[in-house]
Enzyme design. Structure first.
Site, short mmCIF file in Angstrom:
data_model
loop_
_atom_site.label_atom_id
_atom_site.label_comp_id
_atom_site.label_asym_id
_atom_site.label_seq_id
_atom_site.Cartn_x
_atom_site.Cartn_y
_atom_site.Cartn_z
N CYS A 98 23.04 -26.32 19.41
CA CYS A 98 23.67 -25.89 18.16
C CYS A 98 25.10 -25.44 18.41
O CYS A 98 25.95 -25.56 17.54
CB CYS A 98 22.86 -24.77 17.54
SG CYS A 98 22.53 -23.43 18.68
N ASN A 140 15.23 -28.76 20.46
CA ASN A 140 16.16 -28.80 21.60
C ASN A 140 15.90 -27.72 22.66
O ASN A 140 16.07 -28.00 23.84
CB ASN A 140 17.62 -28.80 21.13
CG ASN A 140 17.96 -27.60 20.31
OD1 ASN A 140 17.07 -26.95 19.79
ND2 ASN A 140 19.23 -27.30 20.21
N GLU A 173 28.32 -32.82 12.32
CA GLU A 173 27.58 -32.56 13.56
C GLU A 173 26.85 -33.83 14.01
O GLU A 173 26.12 -34.44 13.23
CB GLU A 173 26.57 -31.44 13.33
CG GLU A 173 25.87 -31.06 14.62
CD GLU A 173 24.80 -30.00 14.42
OE1 GLU A 173 24.01 -30.14 13.48
OE2 GLU A 173 24.78 -29.04 15.20
N GLY A 212 17.24 -24.98 12.69
CA GLY A 212 17.16 -26.42 12.49
C GLY A 212 18.38 -26.93 11.76
O GLY A 212 19.45 -26.33 11.85
N GLY A 213 18.21 -28.02 11.03
CA GLY A 213 19.34 -28.68 10.37
C GLY A 213 19.59 -28.12 8.97
O GLY A 213 18.75 -27.45 8.37
#
Ligand code: NDP
Length: 493
Positions: free
Chosen positions: A286, A154, A385, A230-231
């Protein structure tokens, strides 16, 4: 037209992967490939980590003074500032974010390099007032070794910079694995690392997929520090991998951040803050303020302004300056947004605006800014999310209630508070469990201010002076200043 092939950068050389393979990188605004990137393997990772490890131990890097390292980092910042437009375009081609936003981020990015360059010769230990006779004790802060930096798609260069600049001034070396979706801008930036004059092996980039590149990198025995953005699921793999080598880890993960509007807030500013929080970057941030809690007494005023401005958002080509919302970065991300909107309907949310792909806009991965009104903070759409332009709005009646609602999430990254009452601003900022709280503003960043979260948003901090602690460790040195014989050796002194 033949598309460009990007090689990897290891030990100061541009090389193919040992696989000899490349994979396409897509432009989200068209859905078409625009370049190819080397498909890294475990062997490439091993080569890069060994190069970084050798560079870490080399006299050229390990004996370089902090001041000299600071100068190199400053030089890198200056070179970036000369290439802002070009680098911004690479970012937009890869992740579909607005050229205006990427240009803005990159114009500001050198400040992070200058900030850390300025700190380079201020990384010092202490003389300790030790409680023992004839002992002189001091501490110093030492680099950790090889840093593995893993970044998402992103804000590729911004999120890399948060890891790169403090790592380098502290004397570490680094292997970076960018997201498979956004490698080009980093590879362009690495040309500037070369131009700035960093010794070979100090900065390395291995491109490719989480498996095997990220996985091999984070479990490599020569890696001492892992900086991951990240995730949550990938983060769990990374933490398990770190157990192989007890590498020190920082995790910058996602959020479900609340944007709280109290009854005394300025409704125009609050509406703009909500838009900045969730429709800026098409919600792919985020810190996206994906839950707006509006006090019942100001609910209609804010909603009227919000819907009015949202209905005028210009969606389109992110390379055009007038565009306000571009596509989401990947096809998978678009499908994820669509699934959550379906879920929002099923869970009884009332659709106020959007909820579909915009008409007449070509083949890109676009989605309308979408607003759901809820009364249930436990719905999946208000808890999970989405990482897209979907806002959940929830009314509330009093301060204690909204603190509980805001904290009822597995995440703890950011929060916004819109309020005029200063005492309340302090009370609520203290009560919210989040690493960043913005009062009457949203999405503000600075190299001086730390970033990071708690709970499922991760641990550790990036940015600010704290990052220096994150990339160094303390050494304690004891010097016996007595010439007397050592007494009883069987007793701890
Ligand atoms: P992912 O977790 O899928 O990927 C992040 C990075 O990790 C990518 O480079 C990815 O590689 C890599 N990766 C994937 N699997 C592994 C693995 N097993 N071991 C090591 N590395 C791995 O996240 P996204 O790229 O999809 O980014 C979006 C997510 O990032 C959002 O959900 C958001 O929560 C979070 N985020 C947090 C930010 C923060 O500052 N707190 C900022 C931005 C995003 P590859 O892409 O090649 O698979």
């Amino acid at each position: 037209m033949k598309l460009k092939n990007y090689q990897m950068y290891i030990n100061g050389e541009w090389i193919d992967s040992v696989s000899g393979k490349y994979f396409p990188s897509y432009n989200p605004a068209t859905g078409e490939a625009w370049c190819y990137v080397a498909k890294g393997t475990a062997e490439d990772v091993d080569r890069a980590v060994k190069a970084a490890h050798d560079a870490f131990l080399s006299p050229e890097w390990s004996n370089m003074t902090y001041t000299e390292r600071g100068k190199l980092v400053r030089k890198l910042g200056e070179l970036i500032s000369d290439r802002v437009d070009e680098l911004a375009k690479f970012e937009t081609m890869d992740n579909g974010k607005l050229i205006r936003e990427m240009r803005g981020q990159l114009t500001y990015l050198p400040e992070f390099f200058y900030y850390y360059a300025g700190l380079a010769d201020k990384i010092h230990g202490e003389t300790l007032p030790i409680d023992k006779k004839d002992m002189f004790v001091f501490s110093s802060r030492e680099p950790l070794g090889v840093v593995a930096a893993i970044t998402p798609w992103n804000s590729p260069l911004y999120l890399t910079t948060l890891k790169l600049a403090p790592s380098l001034v502290a004397g570490n070396t680094i292997v970076i694995k960018p997201s498979e979706y956004t490698s080009a801008s980093l590879l362009e930036l690495v040309k500037l690392v070369e131009e700035a004059g960093f010794p070979p092996g100090v900065v390395n980039v291995v491109t490719g997929f989480g498996l095997p590149v990220g996985d091999t990198l984070t479990s490599h025995p020569l890696v001492s520090r892992i900086a991951f953005t990240g995730g949550t699921e990938s983060a769990r793999h990374v933490v398990r991998n770190s157990a192989e080598n007890f590498a020190k880890v920082s995790l910058e993960l996602g959020g479900k951040s609340p944007n709280i509007v109290f009854e005394d807030a300025d409704p125009d500013n609050a509406a703009m803050g909500i838009i900045a929080g969730i429709f800026g970057a098409s919600g792919q941030s985020c810190v996206a303020g994906s839950r707006a809690f509006l006090h019942v007494d100001i609910y209609d005023q804010v909603m009227d302004r919000l819907v009015d401005r949202v209905s005028k958002i210009k969606i389109g080509d992110p390379l055009l300056d007038e565009t306000e919302m571009g596509p989401v970065a990947t096809k998978a991300q678009l499908e994820r947004v669509e699934q959550y909107v379906t879920l929002g309907h099923e869970e009884g949310g009332k659709l106020i605006y959007g909820g579909k792909k915009p008409e007449q806009i070509g083949n890109g991965w676009y989605y309308e800014p979408t607003i759901f009104e809820h009364t249930d903070n436990k719905a999946r759409i208000t808890q999970e999310e989405i990482f897209g332009p979907v806002l959940s709005v929830i009314p509330f009646k009093d301060e204690q209630e909204v603190i509980e609602l805001a904290n009822s999430t597995n995440y703890g990254l950011a929060a916004g508070i819109w309020v005029k009452d200063v005492a309340r601003a302090h009370r609520v900022a203290k009560a919210i469990r989040a690493g960043i709280v913005w009062v009457n503003t949203y999405r503000s960043v600075s190299p001086v201010a730390p970033i990071g979260g708690s709970k499922l948003s991760g641990y550790g901090r990036e940015s600010g002076y704290e990052a220096i602690y994150e990339y160094t460790q303390t050494k304690t040195v004891w010097i016996n200043t007595s010439s007397e014989p050592i007494p009883d050796p069987f007793i701890m002194r």
